[in-house]
Motif scaffolding. Structure first.
Motif, PDB file in Angstrom:
ATOM      1  N   ARG A   9     -30.392  37.306   0.056  1.00  0.00           N
ATOM      2  CA  ARG A   9     -29.955  36.117   0.786  1.00  0.00           C
ATOM      3  C   ARG A   9     -30.445  36.168   2.229  1.00  0.00           C
ATOM      4  O   ARG A   9     -30.937  35.159   2.771  1.00  0.00           O
ATOM      5  N   LEU A  10     -30.316  37.328   2.878  1.00  0.00           N
ATOM      6  CA  LEU A  10     -30.766  37.455   4.267  1.00  0.00           C
ATOM      7  C   LEU A  10     -32.259  37.188   4.370  1.00  0.00           C
ATOM      8  O   LEU A  10     -32.715  36.438   5.248  1.00  0.00           O
ATOM      9  N   PHE A  11     -33.043  37.783   3.477  1.00  0.00           N
ATOM     10  CA  PHE A  11     -34.481  37.588   3.513  1.00  0.00           C
ATOM     11  C   PHE A  11     -34.839  36.114   3.318  1.00  0.00           C
ATOM     12  O   PHE A  11     -35.740  35.576   3.973  1.00  0.00           O
ATOM     13  N   THR A  12     -34.132  35.450   2.405  1.00  0.00           N
ATOM     14  CA  THR A  12     -34.397  34.031   2.151  1.00  0.00           C
ATOM     15  C   THR A  12     -34.082  33.197   3.389  1.00  0.00           C
ATOM     16  O   THR A  12     -34.828  32.272   3.742  1.00  0.00           O
ATOM     17  N   GLU A  13     -32.995  33.506   4.064  1.00  0.00           N
ATOM     18  CA  GLU A  13     -32.643  32.780   5.288  1.00  0.00           C
ATOM     19  C   GLU A  13     -33.677  33.010   6.388  1.00  0.00           C
ATOM     20  O   GLU A  13     -34.034  32.083   7.126  1.00  0.00           O
ATOM     21  N   LEU A  14     -34.177  34.227   6.499  1.00  0.00           N
ATOM     22  CA  LEU A  14     -35.188  34.519   7.519  1.00  0.00           C
ATOM     23  C   LEU A  14     -36.474  33.734   7.261  1.00  0.00           C
ATOM     24  O   LEU A  14     -37.105  33.234   8.203  1.00  0.00           O
ATOM     25  N   GLN A  15     -36.848  33.594   5.994  1.00  0.00           N
ATOM     26  CA  GLN A  15     -38.095  32.900   5.693  1.00  0.00           C
ATOM     27  C   GLN A  15     -37.966  31.387   5.765  1.00  0.00           C
ATOM     28  O   GLN A  15     -38.973  30.690   5.865  1.00  0.00           O
TER      29      GLN A  15
END
Length: 364
Positions: A9-15
Motif C-alpha cells: 500500500r505504501l509503495f502504491t501511494e508513493l507511485q
C-alpha cells in the motif's frame, strides 16, 4: 493487515502521489523527460527499489517528502516519519565517454539499481506529428535538451553495455525505440543493436517496439539475441486510444492481440509483455478484462500508474489514486500467480525490473 500488505500500500501511494525532494542534494539517479520512467527517481525502502515521481506537479503537492541528515534519508508523510530510504548511487559508467566524445549517459541510463535502458531511436513518426502524437509522450524532450543523441549506433550501445556490466553490475537491459517510417516499426534497429551488444557482453535483453507488419521479425529479433519482447498497448479502450494516441491507435487492439500470439509462439509464454497506463480513462473492469485476455495468450500485462510529465499535453492530468491502482493490481497479482506468469520469470525488461509499478508486490 500484514506487513507485506502495508508495504504494498505504501509503495502504491508513493507511485501515485510522488515524493517531494527538499533540495538538489537529494537528486541522485533521476531523469527528466525522454522515454521510459521520466521525471522519476530510484529509491529503496525495505530492500525494494522503485521508481517514484519527483519532478511532476503532483509530486510537488505530495504529502510524502524526504528528510536528510547525518544518519541518512528518511521518508515522511505530513512530517511523520514513515521509513528509512536510500538512493541508488550514481553509476561509475556515467563518468565515461566514447572515443568520439559522446558521454555514456547520452547512450544509455541506469533504471532502478541494476537495469540499463536506452532509446535506440530518439525520434518517432508519431511524436513528430502534432495531430498523431501520443498526448502523454515526452520522447523528444531529452533530445531537445541535449541530454541524448537521435540514434545510438550498435557499437556505442555495445561499448556502454559492456562498461555498465563490468563497472556497475548491471543485470539486464531494456532497448526501446521511437517508431520509424518503416514497416518493421523499429524491429530492424533493435536487431542490429542486439547483435552488437551480445557480441560484446553476456547480458539479457528486452526489445520494445510497435508490432511489425510482418511477423517474421519476431524470429529475427529472437535470433539477434533479444530475450524478451515488449509491445505496449498503453491504453485499451478504442475510443480513448483514438483521442490520446491517434497515430499509434492506427494499429488496433485486434492487430496487437494477433501480434502477441505470434510473438509468444517465438519468445515463449511469459517472455512477451505489454505496458498498460492506468489512470487515463480506462475503467478498472476494462483493464482487468484485457489483462485476463493477455494472460490467456501468455503475455505479461505490466500495469503502471499514469504519471503526467511536464511539457506534455497531459501535464495537468490528475494521476490515479492509490485506491484505484490497488483495485486493479491486487486481483491482477492473484491472477498472475494463479497462471504461473510471474515477473521474476521474465528474462529481461520492464516487467522483470518492476520498479515502475507495485504489481510484483501483489504477486507475492
Amino acid at each position: 493487515m500484514s506487513k507485506l500488505a502495508d508495504r504494498s500500500r505504501l509503495f502504491t501511494e508513493l507511485q501515485t502521489h510522488g515524493v517531494r525532494l527538499q533540495d538538489a542534494s537529494q537528486e541522485h539517479v533521476s531523469r527528466r523527460g525522454g522515454a521510459g520512467p521520466s521525471d522519476h527517481q530510484a529509491i529503496t525502502i525495505d530492500g525494494i527499489t522503485m521508481m517514484v515521481p519527483v519532478y511532476t506537479q503532483s509530486a510537488w503537492r505530495s504529502p510524502f517528502s524526504v528528510v536528510s541528515g547525518d544518519e541518512g534519508h528518511r521518508l515522511t508523510e505530513n512530517t511523520i516519519p514513515m521509513a528509512d530510504i536510500t538512493f541508488a548511487d550514481t553509476p561509475h559508467f556515467y563518468d565515461l565517454q566514447t572515443a568520439d566524445g559522446v558521454p555514456y549517459t547520452h547512450i544509455a541510463t541506469l533504471h532502478s539499481r541494476d537495469v540499463l535502458a536506452t532509446t535506440v531511436l530518439q525520434t518517432c513518426i508519431r511524436y513528430e506529428s502534432r495531430r498523431k502524437a501520443c498526448k502523454f509522450c515526452s520522447i523528444g524532450q531529452s533530445l531537445q535538451a541535449g541530454r541524448t543523441i537521435a540514434h545510438k549506433s550498435p557499437d556505442q550501445l555495445a561499448e556502454v553495455a559492456k562498461a555498465a556490466v563490468e563497472l556497475d553490475g548491471v543485470k539486464h537491459m531494456v532497448m526501446t525505440t521511437g517508431t520509424p517510417a518503416t514497416s518493421d516499426r523499429g524491429a530492424s534497429v533493435l536487431c542490429e543493436s542486439a547483435r552488437a551488444i551480445k557480441a560484446a557482453v553476456d547480458l539479457p535483453l528486452q526489445g520494445q517496439c510497435e508490432p511489425p507488419k510482418d511477423p517474421v521479425w519476431y524470429a529475427r529479433m529472437k535470433e539477434a539475441g533479444i530475450d524478451s519482447l515488449g509491445m505496449h498497448l498503453e491504453v485499451v479502450t478504442p475510443s480513448l486510444r483514438k483521442t490520446l494516441m491517434p497515430g499509434k491507435a492506427e494499429v488496433g487492439i485486434e492487430e496487437y492481440m494477433q501480434a502477441f500470439r505470434d510473438a509468444v509462439d517465438v519468445f515463449g509464454r511469459g517472455q512477451v509483455s505489454t505496458y498498460i497506463l492506468a489512470g487515463l480513462g480506462d475503467t478498472r473492469e476494462v483493464i482487468l478484462e484485457t489483462c485476463q485476455h493477455l494472460i490467456e495468450i501468455g503475455v505479461y500485462p505490466f500495469v503502471v500508474p499514469f504519471v503526467p510529465i511536464n511539457g506534455t499535453p497531459l501535464e495537468d492530468h490528475k494521476p490515479p489514486s492509490a485506491d484505484f491502482m490497488e483495485s486493479i493490481l491486487a486481483p491482477l497479482g492473484r491472477r498472475l500467480k494463479l497462471a504461473a506468469l510471474r515477473s521474476s520469470d521474465i528474462k529481461a525488461g520492464c516487467g522483470r525490473c518492476g520498479a515502475c509499478s507495485t504489481l510484483s508486490e501483489y504477486e507475492r
